[in-house]
Motif scaffolding. Structure first.
Motif: not given
Length: 115
Positions: A28, A31, A56, A59-60, A75, A80
């Motif tokens: 995180g 990103v 989120k 992609y998380d 991610y 991303v």
């Protein structure tokens, strides 16, 4: 080549080891740092928090090592980068498709394989 004379037989799969879990994507903070950087160099119509909120759910939450589940998620780095590239190229507007075409599952191919 997977017979007795192949060197591949002595390979070890480290991709699911906990010590490598964080090497398989972006955390995180990474990103956030990427978005903060590009917000200073490109036209953004959203805050970093708004972009992370949009990204989120898509992609998380990747976790490759079972022992790391619940403590460390990543991610998807490919997605991303897809999002950031499209966001910048679209003049600060989010991509229409949150999933890159090359990543989408081809359900017709899956149906053919299952039959």
């Amino acid at each position: 080549m997977d017979d007795l004379t192949s060197g591949f037989n002595i390979g070890t799969n480290y991709s699911l080891s906990p010590e490598f879990n964080e090497m398989t994507g972006f955390n995180g903070e990474e990103v956030r740092a990427m978005l903060d950087y590009y917000a200073t160099t490109c036209q953004f119509h959203h805050s970093t928090d708004e972009l992370i909120e949009a990204m989120k759910p898509w992609y998380d939450n990747y976790c490759f090592a079972e022992q790391s589940y619940g403590s460390t998620t990543m991610y998807n780095s490919n997605m991303v980068l897809y999002f950031v590239d499209n966001y910048i190229r679209n003049g600060g507007y989010m991509p229409r498709n949150m999933v890159e075409e090359n990543i989408r599952v081809d359900y017709n191919k899956l149906r053919m394989l299952i039959r």
